[in-house]
Enzyme design. Structure first.
Site, PDB file in Angstrom:
ATOM      1  N   ARG A   1      -7.018  -0.104  17.421  1.00  0.00           N
ATOM      2  CA  ARG A   1      -7.420   0.305  16.089  1.00  0.00           C
ATOM      3  C   ARG A   1      -8.579  -0.617  15.739  1.00  0.00           C
ATOM      4  O   ARG A   1      -9.509  -0.726  16.527  1.00  0.00           O
ATOM      5  CB  ARG A   1      -6.249   0.269  15.084  1.00  0.00           C
ATOM      6  CG  ARG A   1      -6.511   1.205  13.879  1.00  0.00           C
ATOM      7  CD  ARG A   1      -5.370   1.241  12.868  1.00  0.00           C
ATOM      8  NE  ARG A   1      -5.349   0.074  11.998  1.00  0.00           N
ATOM      9  CZ  ARG A   1      -4.521  -0.083  10.976  1.00  0.00           C
ATOM     10  NH1 ARG A   1      -3.646   0.848  10.673  1.00  0.00           N
ATOM     11  NH2 ARG A   1      -4.560  -1.179  10.234  1.00  0.00           N
TER      12      ARG A   1
ATOM     13  N   LYS B   1       0.815  -1.227   0.000  1.00  0.00           N
ATOM     14  CA  LYS B   1       0.000   0.000   0.000  1.00  0.00           C
ATOM     15  C   LYS B   1       0.845   1.272   0.000  1.00  0.00           C
ATOM     16  O   LYS B   1       0.457   2.268  -0.581  1.00  0.00           O
ATOM     17  CB  LYS B   1      -0.980  -0.008   1.176  1.00  0.00           C
ATOM     18  CG  LYS B   1      -0.322  -0.004   2.537  1.00  0.00           C
ATOM     19  CD  LYS B   1      -1.331  -0.298   3.633  1.00  0.00           C
ATOM     20  CE  LYS B   1      -0.675  -0.161   4.991  1.00  0.00           C
ATOM     21  NZ  LYS B   1      -1.475  -0.729   6.070  1.00  0.00           N
TER      22      LYS B   1
HETATM   23  C1  LIG Z   1      -0.702  -1.616   6.682  1.00  0.00           C
HETATM   24  C2  LIG Z   1      -1.169  -2.860   7.279  1.00  0.00           C
HETATM   25  C3  LIG Z   1      -0.272  -3.939   7.417  1.00  0.00           C
HETATM   26  C4  LIG Z   1       1.192  -3.828   7.060  1.00  0.00           C
HETATM   27  O1  LIG Z   1       1.847  -3.036   8.003  1.00  0.00           O
HETATM   28  P1  LIG Z   1       3.445  -2.835   7.989  1.00  0.00           P
HETATM   29  O2  LIG Z   1       3.746  -2.187   9.277  1.00  0.00           O
HETATM   30  O3  LIG Z   1       3.758  -1.988   6.807  1.00  0.00           O
HETATM   31  O4  LIG Z   1       4.042  -4.181   7.869  1.00  0.00           O
HETATM   32  C5  LIG Z   1      -0.772  -5.113   7.951  1.00  0.00           C
HETATM   33  N1  LIG Z   1      -2.063  -5.237   8.316  1.00  0.00           N
HETATM   34  C6  LIG Z   1      -2.940  -4.222   8.198  1.00  0.00           C
HETATM   35  C7  LIG Z   1      -4.352  -4.427   8.630  1.00  0.00           C
HETATM   36  C8  LIG Z   1      -2.525  -3.005   7.675  1.00  0.00           C
HETATM   37  O5  LIG Z   1      -3.402  -1.999   7.560  1.00  0.00           O
END
Ligand SMILES: *Cc1c(COP(=O)(O)O)cnc(C)c1O
Length: 368
Positions: free
Chosen positions: A133, A36
């Site tokens: 979250r 992302k």
């Molecule tokens: C962005 C995200 C990840 C990946 O997070 P990183 O810290 O970049 O590894 C994993 N799970 C969810 C739900 C996310 O939103």
């Protein structure tokens, strides 16, 4: 040759991915590659696949649509990370094989859409084990699962959690065990055999490396540590990865010796801040053609010794190069490593170009 530009080193990305995939493989954990921060860049996605990730995950359904239309996925799963919006459920069913969920109203809407499309949509139910979250509170999980089992076009494939994102809560024996115990209870009560316990993101990797994760954890969803090689708990380098798979290149538009201290009565700068300047005397200053409209300038890390970011405005970055030991001229470029926020903004910016190094590293690899 247009600047500013992000230079992406595909060989380094594959190497970073392999480091993480191998580490996880030792514990029979699969890795979903999260792109992302790079807007699902196809070459980055291919590098992650070449490095061995099990599937690709993204927070935006537009990015999954883009991947599905442009990559040969043959059998690979695409996962939606952000809880779907009610207004996008039909796209979710169309482009994601699996989504993370925490609202029964949305899960029901997904079921309805899946029925229309004659599909079964997989979900992982998110549990809030402390970070605050997304996720259902643990005490409500059983009753939500009870309602999900009535939905004919939804397949519950596991439980998941997200940590270190809002509250900064780290993975622990306690919060991982909570997820495992809940999975056991669900399997017993509903006669299910949930395949996944999706234990977290990059923040689980330091623990995985140091002492391992509980056996039952089957999956991690990893973006940042693959992309920029950081240990996300302290932002130190993660062992076995490189931090410069992405470099930002910006061009010098002015180079002059100037007094470090401003002269004249001072108010706030253009961004409502009162700048504190500690340097004194005459300094060599470069102005680069990049600013806050292009990217988040606070996460730029010069790769050259003797180069120091002083600050910036919408369109200009001010850099002290007094202690840089090579000669510089207007038109030269300086390179910077990026933190996650700067990477995200650079890759999203319409003013920043992208170029690739070592692309041939993936060309001969079968995707999938
Ligand atoms: C962005 C995200 C990840 C990946 O997070 P990183 O810290 O970049 O590894 C994993 N799970 C969810 C739900 C996310 O939103």
């Amino acid at each position: 040759m247009s600047n500013p530009k992000v230079e992406i080193n595909i060989r380094k990305l594959i190497a970073n991915t392999k480091t993480i995939v191998d580490l996880a493989k030792n514990e029979s954990i699969e890795v979903m590659g999260v792109g992302k921060a790079v807007c699902a860049d196809l070459e980055v996605a291919k590098a992650m696949l070449a490095g061995g990730v099990k599937g690709l995950a993204d927070s935006r359904i537009e990015n999954l649509e883009y991947l599905r239309k442009n990559l040969d996925l043959s059998g690979l799963e695409l996962m939606l990370l952000r809880i779907p919006m009610l207004s996008e459920v039909s796209k979710v069913v169309k482009y994601a094989d699996i989504s993370l969920n925490s609202e029964i109203k949305i899960i029901k809407a997904l079921d309805k859409e899946a029925k229309k499309a004659n599909k079964r949509h997989k979900i992982i139910l998110m549990v809030d084990v402390g970070d605050r979250r997304e996720g259902i509170m643990p005490e409500n999980v059983i009753s939500v699962v009870d309602r999900i089992t009535n939905l004919s076009n939804i397949e519950l494939v596991g439980l998941g959690t997200n940590l270190a994102c809002f509250g900064g809560v780290l993975p622990s024996d306690k919060n991982m065990q909570l997820l495992i115990d809940l999975t056991d209870r669900i399997n017993n009560k509903f006669g299910l055999n949930l395949k996944h316990i999706s234990g977290g993101n990059s923040s689980s990797l330091p623990r995985l490396k140091e002492k391992g994760l509980p056996d039952s954890i089957t999956q991690l969803r990893v973006g940042e540590t693959i992309l920029i090689g950081s240990n996300v708990i302290n932002r130190e380098p993660f062992p076995g990865t490189c931090q410069d798979a992405f470099l930002l290149r910006a061009e010098i538009v002015e180079l002059k010796d100037k007094p470090a201290q401003p002269e004249g009565a001072r108010g706030q700068n253009a961004f409502g801040e009162e700048s504190i300047i500690t340097k004194t005397g005459i300094r060599k200053r470069a102005i680069l053609g990049i600013g806050r409209q292009d990217i988040d300038i606070d996460g730029l890390i010069p790769i050259d010794k003797g180069v120091e970011v002083e600050g910036g405005s919408s369109d200009h970055l001010i850099v002290d190069v007094t202690d840089f030991d090579k000669s510089l001229a207007v038109g030269d470029t300086l390179k910077f490593k990026l933190n996650y926020s700067s990477l995200l903004s650079a890759m999203t910016s319409q003013y920043v170009d992208i170029t690739y190094h070592n692309l041939n590293q993936v060309a001969n690899r079968k995707v999938g």
